[in-house]
Structures are given as structure tokens and as C-alpha cells.
Design an enzyme around this catalytic site. Structure first.
Site, mmCIF file in Angstrom:
data_model
loop_
_atom_site.group_PDB
_atom_site.id
_atom_site.type_symbol
_atom_site.label_atom_id
_atom_site.label_comp_id
_atom_site.label_asym_id
_atom_site.label_seq_id
_atom_site.Cartn_x
_atom_site.Cartn_y
_atom_site.Cartn_z
ATOM 1 N N HIS A 28 1.244 20.462 -42.506
ATOM 2 C CA HIS A 28 2.401 19.990 -43.288
ATOM 3 C C HIS A 28 2.743 20.707 -44.657
ATOM 4 O O HIS A 28 2.895 20.257 -45.753
ATOM 5 C CB HIS A 28 2.226 18.520 -43.663
ATOM 6 C CG HIS A 28 1.149 17.784 -44.218
ATOM 7 N ND1 HIS A 28 0.684 18.418 -45.440
ATOM 8 C CD2 HIS A 28 0.420 16.924 -43.779
ATOM 9 C CE1 HIS A 28 -0.526 17.583 -45.732
ATOM 10 N NE2 HIS A 28 -0.515 16.781 -44.702
ATOM 11 N N HIS A 82 -9.226 6.570 -42.549
ATOM 12 C CA HIS A 82 -8.082 6.913 -42.935
ATOM 13 C C HIS A 82 -7.198 7.191 -41.762
ATOM 14 O O HIS A 82 -7.540 7.729 -40.658
ATOM 15 C CB HIS A 82 -8.270 8.420 -43.445
ATOM 16 C CG HIS A 82 -6.858 9.102 -44.159
ATOM 17 N ND1 HIS A 82 -6.064 8.435 -44.623
ATOM 18 C CD2 HIS A 82 -6.786 10.346 -44.434
ATOM 19 C CE1 HIS A 82 -5.170 9.436 -44.922
ATOM 20 N NE2 HIS A 82 -5.567 10.528 -44.601
ATOM 21 N N GLU A 84 -4.410 8.748 -41.355
ATOM 22 C CA GLU A 84 -3.213 9.791 -40.964
ATOM 23 C C GLU A 84 -3.740 10.549 -39.929
ATOM 24 O O GLU A 84 -4.752 10.391 -39.351
ATOM 25 C CB GLU A 84 -3.625 11.137 -42.076
ATOM 26 C CG GLU A 84 -2.339 12.027 -42.178
ATOM 27 C CD GLU A 84 -2.241 12.923 -43.265
ATOM 28 O OE1 GLU A 84 -3.158 13.066 -44.263
ATOM 29 O OE2 GLU A 84 -1.259 13.576 -43.417
ATOM 30 N N HIS A 148 -6.344 10.287 -50.024
ATOM 31 C CA HIS A 148 -5.229 10.590 -50.523
ATOM 32 C C HIS A 148 -4.010 9.966 -49.920
ATOM 33 O O HIS A 148 -2.903 10.169 -50.099
ATOM 34 C CB HIS A 148 -4.984 12.255 -50.456
ATOM 35 C CG HIS A 148 -4.518 12.652 -49.010
ATOM 36 N ND1 HIS A 148 -3.123 13.197 -48.672
ATOM 37 C CD2 HIS A 148 -4.886 12.668 -48.045
ATOM 38 C CE1 HIS A 148 -2.869 13.381 -47.600
ATOM 39 N NE2 HIS A 148 -3.975 13.193 -46.989
ATOM 40 N N TYR A 195 -7.868 23.493 -50.885
ATOM 41 C CA TYR A 195 -7.772 22.035 -50.407
ATOM 42 C C TYR A 195 -7.197 21.282 -51.473
ATOM 43 O O TYR A 195 -6.247 20.427 -51.413
ATOM 44 C CB TYR A 195 -8.836 21.713 -49.538
ATOM 45 C CG TYR A 195 -8.699 20.502 -49.012
ATOM 46 C CD1 TYR A 195 -8.497 20.319 -47.673
ATOM 47 C CD2 TYR A 195 -9.335 19.164 -49.622
ATOM 48 C CE1 TYR A 195 -8.568 19.047 -47.068
ATOM 49 C CE2 TYR A 195 -9.527 18.228 -49.024
ATOM 50 C CZ TYR A 195 -9.026 18.000 -47.650
ATOM 51 O OH TYR A 195 -9.215 16.775 -46.924
ATOM 52 N N HIS A 228 -13.022 17.175 -42.640
ATOM 53 C CA HIS A 228 -12.265 18.397 -42.595
ATOM 54 C C HIS A 228 -13.516 19.311 -43.062
ATOM 55 O O HIS A 228 -13.825 19.171 -44.184
ATOM 56 C CB HIS A 228 -11.238 18.715 -43.159
ATOM 57 C CG HIS A 228 -9.972 17.778 -42.863
ATOM 58 N ND1 HIS A 228 -9.287 18.097 -41.590
ATOM 59 C CD2 HIS A 228 -9.197 17.027 -43.378
ATOM 60 C CE1 HIS A 228 -8.284 17.411 -41.483
ATOM 61 N NE2 HIS A 228 -8.214 16.554 -42.622
#
Ligand code: FEO
Length: 404
Positions: A28, A82, A84, A148, A195, A228
Site C-alpha cells: 500500500h 489484527h 488488516e 496500527h 517499517y 511480519h
């Protein structure tokens, strides 16, 4: 399927069952030059628990790794830390196949999952600070709102001492060497900074709060397992990555200056070069970012540990150069605070480009030093002298701000 991909054990009862995305180069808008991993974790016990899933195209890889540990491919619970889609994209299929008794998420996570996948309307909400015994696995959950996304939370597995931190303390680094110890610290630092800069900068205050709160919980954290990149094991590694995050969250100014610019006929570029020369001569570290060959996420990364931002733009059709507008839009969203800076550029007649860039710096709350430097068409000795003077003023202001 069990022979295709294998799970990787990371502690007595926890297995990595994620996937490696070797080819992704744009996450993104963030250039992921080294790919990434989507880490999912399987906690074995009398009631197996899956923590997070993977991006949808990697569902079979995750299932293959799960079946290498649990050939029957059934779990009792799924925890979604999360929502996402790099972590929830495979959740509907995983629920259908693994048939868990219950699926847990934070309250905001329940809503977010329902918004993504309307059929997922029976997720059980867990509160921040809640403890749950899932079979013989004891968990504690802690919401980390806006780290986030609003739904984000972390889960702690007692005994093995694993803190599953979803995006926090992660990085985009495709690897099958899953433990951080398998990588050079310089590489880990570079990718962790990249990151943090591109994802976490706007939430630095919340990062600082979390890092203050975590030790007060009295948890015996032996492993930090993000969603990640590599997994952190032991006090030294955990202290190292959390220490870096603490420093970045503080957004302390340094003497480094990032000079972002684009140019139509070389005039704004020559102004950038003279400013850089002046700064370097005054002992200031510089990062030159010609936008014809520099990605916006490199600019954000370099700005993480900088003290000044200088922006050069020509004027085109009464606007900033499009590449400059792109990077300023991106940086404005990242809300990097505490910078000084200035704008400069060449124009033919109106000169609106520099004015638009100046407005953007104001919106970013960049404290300007001196005045914008402009030149008509090709900068002559006077404009270039002003560029040199701007460099000297920025260097002097940086020294003042970073003096101990
Ligand atoms: Fe890796 Fe916010 O998702």
C-alpha cells in the site's frame, strides 16, 4: 498437503505456520524491497489455537504448514489480533476448514472483521486486560489501539512467554530464517527503521505509551512474535528492538537533512546541489532525494532520523511538480513532528509550485528557517548564493537544536 510446506517450531508449544511473500514490492504505497512474511502461529496443546492468518493468496501455504503439525487440520480456537487483510484475508476459509469452537478478536476487531467479511458475525470480543484459559493455554490480551489500526491487540501466552504482537516490532523482510538471530543486525535495523518510518510514525505517542506500559504488566516475555519478519528471542534481542522503537517514538532531531526535489530542466536540481554542498561543508549529514529516482518510502525512512527537510520544486501548470506533491502528501500523513525546513525552486513566471510546497510544510508543522529561495528559469549567482546561505542557516539551526 502436509509434505508441501512445514511448520517451524519457535518455542516448546508454538509453531510458525505463516507464509513468505518473496515478490511483493509495493505494500500500500510502501516499497517493500525485500518482500515480506505473513506470520501466523499455532499453539499446540489439548485445545490448539491459531493466532492470525495470512493474506488470502497464501492460504494453502498456511494450511499446509498447519497440517504438518496437526494432520487432522482442526483447531479449537482462532485469535485475530489484527483485521488488516494481510492477516485476516484467509480467516473465512480457515474458519470453514479448521472448524474452531470460537474465534476471538478485540471489540473493534469484531466490527472490522464483520465489515470486511459480513458472514463473520459471530466473533467473540475480548476485553483489554482479559485473561482466558483456552484448554491448557493461558492467554492475556491487551488492546493496542491504532498500533496500527483501531482493532489491533497483542496476545500473551504464559509458560512459553510468547507475546504475539501483530504488526508491532515487525518488518517487511521475506525470509525462512525466522529467528532474528539468523540475520545481521545492520539489516534488521535498516528494515525495522523502514517499517517504523512508513507505518508507525503517526502513532509514536502510542508506541511510547505501550513501551512504558508493557514492563508494568510483569509478564515474563521470552519471545516477541510479530506478524511480519523475524521473531525476537531473549532479553538482548527484545531489548534491542524495543529500544529502537523507543528512540524512534521520541522523534528526537538530529543534524541530518533530507533534501527532496525534482527538476524539469536541471535548475531546481542545481539549487539542491548547492544547498547540499553548503550543508555538507558545515558538517551536516545529508540525504539527497531526487524524486525521479527516489521512492517516497525511502524519503520517509531517511526522515525518521533527521532534523531538517528541504523541498525543491519547479512550477508546472501553476502547481508543484507531481512527484513533489506525491511525497509531501505521503509525509503529511505520516505526521513526522519536530522538523525544521524550507522550500526552494525554479520557475518560469508564476512561481506557484514553491508556494504550494511552502503551504504543505506549514500543514506538516515544519518550522521554517530563513525564506524560500526561488529563481527565474536558470538560477544565477544571486540565487545560488541564497541557496548556499540557506544551507548555512539550516546547519546553524540544527547545531543549536541538537546541542547538549
Ligand atoms: Fe500487517 Fe496492519 O497489517
Amino acid at each position: 498437503m502436509a509434505d508441501t510446506f512445514k511448520a517451524v517450531r519457535i518455542s516448546d508449544r508454538v509453531w510458525w505456520v505463516g507464509a513468505v511473500d518473496w515478490g511483493i514490492r509495493d505494500f500500500h504505497g510502501y516499497a517493500t524491497k525485500r518482500g515480506t512474511t505473513y506470520n501466523a502461529y499455532l499453539v499446540t496443546g489439548d485445545k490448539p489455537v491459531l493466532i492470525d492468518t495470512v493474506k488470502k493468496p497464501f492460504y494453502q501455504e498456511m494450511m499446509s504448514r498447519i497440517s504438518s503439525v496437526l494432520p487432522e487440520k482442526k483447531v479449537s480456537f482462532i485469535i485475530s489480533n489484527h483485521s488488516e487483510m494481510d492477516h485476516s484475508g484467509s480467516l473465512p476459509e480457515a474458519i470453514a476448514s479448521l472448524e474452531p469452537e470460537m474465534v476471538f478478536a478485540s471489540r473493534a476487531g469484531c466490527q472490522a472483521l464483520k465489515d470486511h467479511f459480513p458472514a463473520l458475525d459471530s466473533i467473540t470480543a475480548i476485553k483489554s486486560g482479559e485473561k482466558l484459559a483456552l484448554g491448557n493455554s493461558d492467554f492475556l490480551f491487551l488492546e493496542t489501539r491504532m498500533l496500527h489500526w483501531p482493532d489491533s491487540m497483542v496476545s500473551y501466552l504464559a509458560g512459553d512467554g510468547v507475546l504475539f504482537t501483530q504488526d508491532a516490532f515487525g518488518m517487511h523482510l521475506a525470509t525462512l530464517s525466522l529467528m532474528a538471530a539468523g540475520h545481521e543486525r545492520a539489516l534488521l535495523r535498516a528494515e525495522a527503521a523502514r517499517y517504523y518510518a512508513n507505518i508507525l510514525t503517526p502513532y509514536s505517542g502510542l508506541v511510547a505509551d505501550l513501551l512504558q506500559k508493557l514492563p508494568q504488566l510483569g509478564l515474563d516475555i521470552k519471545i516477541v512474535a510479530p506478524d511480519h519478519g523475524p521473531i525476537w528471542q531473549g532479553k538482548d534481542e527484545i531489548g534491542w528492538i524495543t529500544g529502537l522503537w523507543q528512540n524512534w517514538a521520541a522523534l528526537k532531531p538530529t543534524r541530518k537533512t533530507v533534501i527532496v526535489y525534482d527538476s524539469m530542466w536541471g535548475s531546481t536540481a542545481s539549487m539542491a546541489q548547492v544547498i547540499a554542498d553548503s550543508l555538507a561543508g558545515a558538517g551536516v549529514e545529508i540525504f539527497m532525494a531526487p524524486l525521479s529516482s527516489t521512492h517516497r518510502s525511502d524519503v520517509a525512512t531517511e526522515l525518521l532520523e533527521a532534523g531538517a527537510l528541504l523541498v525543491g520544486t519547479p512550477t508546472i501548470n501553476q502547481e508543484m511538480f507531481p512527484t513533489v506533491a506525491d511525497v509531501l502528501c505521503y509525509l503529511k500523513g505520516l505526521k513526522r513532528k519536530g522538523l525544521i525546513g524550507q522550500v526552494f525552486g525554479s520557475h518560469g513566471w508564476g512561481g506557484e509550485g514553491v508556494r504550494r510546497a511552502d503551504e504543505a510544510l506549514t500543514q506538516m508543522q515544519v518550522e521554517t528557517v530563513g525564506m524560500p529561495v526561488t529563481a527565474r528559469y536558470v538560477p544565477g549567482p544571486e540565487a545560488l548564493s541564497s541557496c548556499r546561505e540557506l544551507g548555512a542557516m539550516i546547519a546553524s539551526a540544527l547545531k543549536e537544536r541538537t546541542a547538549v
